[in-house]
Write a protein that holds these residues in place. Structure first.
Motif, PDB file in Angstrom:
ATOM      1  N   SER A 171      32.860  43.901  44.651  1.00 40.98           N
ATOM      2  CA  SER A 171      33.796  44.727  44.798  1.00 40.98           C
ATOM      3  C   SER A 171      34.918  44.272  43.661  1.00 40.98           C
ATOM      4  N   TYR A 172      35.694  43.288  44.162  1.00 33.98           N
ATOM      5  CA  TYR A 172      36.729  42.634  43.009  1.00 33.98           C
ATOM      6  C   TYR A 172      36.570  40.999  42.647  1.00 33.98           C
ATOM      7  N   GLU A 173      37.336  40.791  41.755  1.00 37.38           N
ATOM      8  CA  GLU A 173      37.134  39.184  41.581  1.00 37.38           C
ATOM      9  C   GLU A 173      38.092  38.866  40.559  1.00 37.38           C
ATOM     10  N   LEU A 174      38.896  37.696  41.046  1.00 35.78           N
ATOM     11  CA  LEU A 174      40.021  37.137  39.911  1.00 35.78           C
ATOM     12  C   LEU A 174      39.563  35.885  39.852  1.00 35.78           C
ATOM     13  N   GLY A 175      39.707  35.443  38.608  1.00 32.01           N
ATOM     14  CA  GLY A 175      39.386  33.948  38.022  1.00 32.01           C
ATOM     15  C   GLY A 175      39.861  33.320  36.901  1.00 32.01           C
ATOM     16  N   LEU A 176      38.981  32.456  36.338  1.00 30.05           N
ATOM     17  CA  LEU A 176      39.318  31.782  35.044  1.00 30.05           C
ATOM     18  C   LEU A 176      38.021  31.996  34.133  1.00 30.05           C
ATOM     19  N   THR A 177      38.036  32.044  32.767  1.00 25.58           N
ATOM     20  CA  THR A 177      36.915  32.069  31.874  1.00 25.58           C
ATOM     21  C   THR A 177      37.026  30.479  31.295  1.00 25.58           C
ATOM     22  N   PRO A 178      36.016  30.011  30.950  1.00 27.41           N
ATOM     23  CA  PRO A 178      35.840  28.845  30.006  1.00 27.41           C
ATOM     24  C   PRO A 178      36.763  28.573  29.199  1.00 27.41           C
ATOM     25  N   GLU A 179      37.298  29.372  28.640  1.00 30.42           N
ATOM     26  CA  GLU A 179      38.764  29.483  27.660  1.00 30.42           C
ATOM     27  C   GLU A 179      39.937  29.375  28.134  1.00 30.42           C
ATOM     28  N   ARG A 180      40.007  29.124  29.459  1.00 29.77           N
ATOM     29  CA  ARG A 180      41.110  29.354  30.462  1.00 29.77           C
ATOM     30  C   ARG A 180      41.970  30.592  30.206  1.00 29.77           C
ATOM     31  N   LYS A 181      41.306  31.560  30.036  1.00 34.89           N
ATOM     32  CA  LYS A 181      41.885  32.816  30.445  1.00 34.89           C
ATOM     33  C   LYS A 181      41.649  33.325  31.679  1.00 34.89           C
ATOM     34  N   ILE A 182      42.645  34.369  32.006  1.00 36.61           N
ATOM     35  CA  ILE A 182      42.301  34.820  33.286  1.00 36.61           C
ATOM     36  C   ILE A 182      41.324  36.160  33.209  1.00 36.61           C
ATOM     37  N   TYR A 183      40.558  36.273  34.159  1.00 36.38           N
ATOM     38  CA  TYR A 183      39.980  37.647  34.269  1.00 36.38           C
ATOM     39  C   TYR A 183      40.057  38.199  35.576  1.00 36.38           C
ATOM     40  N   PHE A 184      40.071  39.630  35.559  1.00 33.83           N
ATOM     41  CA  PHE A 184      40.247  40.608  36.686  1.00 33.83           C
ATOM     42  C   PHE A 184      39.062  41.483  36.706  1.00 33.83           C
ATOM     43  N   GLN A 185      38.236  41.744  37.710  1.00 24.09           N
ATOM     44  CA  GLN A 185      36.862  42.399  37.695  1.00 24.09           C
ATOM     45  C   GLN A 185      37.105  43.527  38.648  1.00 24.09           C
TER      46      GLN A 185
END
Length: 728
Positions: free
Chosen positions: A132-146
């Motif tokens: 459905s949805y996910e909000l978190g961090l990448t290894p590069e410390r960027k934010i992702y929103f799926q």
């Protein structure tokens, strides 16, 4: 922290906001959920749920973080030793099943990036129809929103990445906005970081996946909030101001004092059949501390010796081999003698150090040419590439050498780009591919946690390649099993969710049905008069399957029962229960074990590990402790033997703390307890236990039954020694 009136909850973190709501306590989780009522004053801006924690309102469940405090503020504190998350299910009255406009907000402070994506808020299953949805961090410390509108996790997914990386050790107020068919946006501390305004999904798939918080996240989590509305920039700004004091600035991760953690363990129950364990031998390996251990009779004197090795590259390749005899004296050494610690593995730029300790790698001791003398079969990192060697066990002299079939085109494929793969899993197995009366073969397998395509090779005793199987990124999992599955006299290989015949032909592949990779596999006669059955436990999504040799499913558990089948074992674990039992580590990297009846999958028992040491329990060892007819399970972080109901069969007793100190249990980045290899060394039809720790351990311990005469018998090669079921 919360002052509750009849209709009002006033969150008094410096009075940062006040909303008119009804408070619903989820007793199973220990969180406060704020949900809209029919009051005349509605919650602000569509707020439907919010979660905060305190000593009076701790998270509960099987794998939870600590409550931490500083200056009368409270947060959840996760650490590198503990895989922790909070399962919110679907929220009260399913208010977390947001399918239209929404805004997700998290207040957190990052201590250390994870080498993979680390979810803060996740309703994201990895099977069809579960994303459905996910909000978190990448290894590069960027934010992702799926967002997935189809329920698929790997296609028809819209992902937004922040334009900048976040800072470590600073409070972050993160908001993700979804406006159907119009806009997705990320705000960091109230400022717009990135947005999409084209090809936006019209809705979010309403999946059955639960909402979880803090998966693979190391840092502080102050709270999360869910709005059923796409907040505009003015509303985001106002909301950010209200949350500004949830985590006070200027306080590092180490300054937050951990208060308590709810761990649903029970006091040990004892089976009462044995008095404990007896130390047979301690071998000092402090000159080579933190080494992987492979048992075998290297010098051919009839006693067990040990090959120690340290990994020499980020691709999990041994770089230094040290052969020691039964008394710890060095026999020979091979490779880079300057290598004193394992080269780290895990995601990193090509040529750069990895982020996590390397896993076991390819090395074993076996008489592969059947000349009556042991050989060492090992990869070695040389000149920036993996080589494959066969060495004389007694002298270390080279007998055969080739470029490893698991070369850099496999370990670092072009499509991976300028990145190393995550968690490299090379494994070696010795198999009788052509029957018991024919020479043995070497089987090599390579995988990397669903990161790159898997490969398997079979080679003869002179390192000629017999066959090669190329799979996809989920095909071969972690721990393969060698067994004559179909009764034709030749070994087959259970490679994750596929079965390979002795000649390399893939007999079946369950990838489309099982989804993610298989963590571990096992083969045993579980159903009377039905030959052998195959057990496959699936990573991440579960569940556990029992299959016939032809691949038909005989029984399986639900994903609710086995949510992450990290490891599986089968033997006679309950003495008064007919037939064999199956024990599965059902909850990933935390110690929740379930015992099933082998013949039909009926649940017989459930138990947790006993100690709060947050070590990996992934690779307990099956031990013939009482006899050859009844088996026990060694749990590394508890340092105890248990039966299939979780009752203690034996423990280290007065030596427990000494062993813990010498092995440094649970202190490495990937926390590992007292790993065990079960071997019959004293000739009484019971196993001794070889204990070690691969990252910090200073000794090898061998324990026997307390009534053993500890008289060594001539060492006989045993499958537990040369086909080790662990990547630690």
């Amino acid at each position: 922290m919360s002052e509750i009136t009849r209709n009002k909850v006033c969150l008094t973190r410096r009075d940062f906001f006040e909303i008119t709501v009804i408070t619903i306590a989820l007793a199973a989780l220990g969180h406060k959920v704020f949900a809209q009522t029919d009051c005349t004053t509605p919650p602000p801006d569509g707020l439907v749920a919010g979660y905060v924690w305190s000593p009076d309102n701790p998270p509960k469940g099987r794998s939870v973080p600590y409550i931490a405090s500083v200056d009368n503020h409270y947060v959840l504190k996760t650490n590198k030793y503990l895989e922790a998350y909070i399962n919110l299910e679907q929220g009260k009255d399913n208010q977390l099943q947001l399918t239209d406009a929404m805004t997700l907000t998290a207040v957190f402070q990052l201590a250390k990036p994870w080498p993979m994506k680390a979810a803060l808020i996740s309703k994201w299953g990895f099977m069809p129809g579960e994303a459905s949805y996910e909000l978190g961090l990448t290894p590069e410390r960027k934010i992702y929103f799926q967002i997935s509108s189809s329920g698929a996790h790997d296609k028809n997914v819209t992902e937004l990445i922040s334009s900048q990386s976040i800072a470590k050790e600073k409070p972050i107020i993160l908001s993700a906005v979804f406006q159907p068919s119009a806009r997705m946006a990320l705000y960091i501390n109230g400022a717009l970081s990135s947005e999409l305004t084209h090809n936006i999904p019209s809705h979010i798939h309403n999946s059955p996946s639960p909402v979880r918080l803090g998966q693979r996240f190391e840092g502080l989590l102050g709270g999360v909030w869910f709005h059923s509305k796409a907040l505009d920039e003015t509303q985001i700004s106002e909301w950010t101001k209200k949350l500004a004091d949830v985590i006070p600035p200027g306080k590092s991760y180490s300054e937050w004092k951990s208060l308590k953690r709810h761990v649903p363990t029970t006091p040990p129950a004892y089976l009462g059949t044995t008095a404990g364990m007896k130390l047979y031998k301690e071998i000092d390996i402090s000159p080579y501390s933190g080494s992987y251990v492979c048992p075998g009779d290297l010098d051919n004197d009839g006693r067990v010796d040990f090959l120690l090795f340290k990994n020499g590259s980020s691709y999990t390749v041994p770089g230094r081999l040290i052969a020691i005899d039964h008394d710890g004296r060095k026999i020979w050494e091979f490779g880079d003698s300057s290598l004193t610690t394992h080269a780290k593995s895990g995601k990193a730029a090509v040529g750069e150090p990895g982020t996590t300790p390397a896993l076991r790698g390819i090395a074993t001791v076996y008489d592969i040419d059947e000349d009556g003398r042991s050989e060492v079969i090992s990869e070695i990192w040389e000149n920036e590439r993996p080589m494959l060697y066969i060495l004389d066990g007694a002298t270390g002299q080279v007998k055969h050498r080739i470029n490893s079939p698991l070369d850099m085109s496999i370990r670092q494929p072009k499509q991976k780009g300028n990145r190393q793969p995550s968690r490299s899993h090379p494994v070696i197995r010795i198999a009788r591919l052509h029957g018991k009366d024919k020479p043995p073969a070497i089987v090599l397998k390579y995988g990397a946690s669903s990161d790159i395509n898997c490969h398997a090779f079979a080679l003869d005793s002179e390192l000629n390649i017999l066959w090669h199987i190329a799979g996809n990124k989920n095909s071969m999992g972690h721990i393969p099993t060698v067994a004559d599955v179909d009764g034709d006299g030749c070994d087959e290989i259970v490679l994750g969710h596929m079965l390979a015949d002795h000649d390399g032909k893939v007999l079946w592949d369950k990838g489309k049905d099982f989804g993610w990779h298989a963590d571990t596999t096992a083969v045993a006669e579980l159903i009377p008069n039905k030959g052998k059955q195959i057990l496959i436990s699936v990573c991440g999504t579960g569940p556990l399957y029992c299959l016939a040799p032809n691949g038909n499913v005989l029984w399986q558990k639900t994903r609710e029962q086995v949510e992450h089948g990290q490891a599986v074992w089968t033997r006679n674990f309950i003495e008064d229960e007919p037939g064999k039992e199956v024990i599965v580590l059902a909850s990933g990297h935390v110690g929740h074990f379930i015992t099933f009846k082998g013949s039909d999958g009926t649940t017989l028992a459930e138990f947790e590990h006993k100690k709060t040491l947050p070590s990996y329990p992934d690779f307990p060892a099956v031990v013939n402790w009482k006899s050859r007819d009844v088996q026990s399970l060694w749990i590394p972080q508890d340092r105890i033997l248990v039966d299939g109901t979780g009752k203690v069969v034996a423990e280290l007793g007065p030596l427990d703390e000494y062993v813990n100190k010498k092995l440094h249990c649970g202190t490495s980045w990937r926390p590992v307890g007292a790993q065990a290899i079960a071997l019959d060394l004293c000739g009484d039809q019971r196993d001794e236990m070889v204990l070690y720790e691969p990252y910090e351990g200073e000794s090898i311990f061998i324990f026997s039954n307390p009534d053993s005469n500890q008289k060594a018998k001539p060492y006989v090669p045993q499958s537990n020694a040369y086909n080790i079921r662990s990547y630690f």
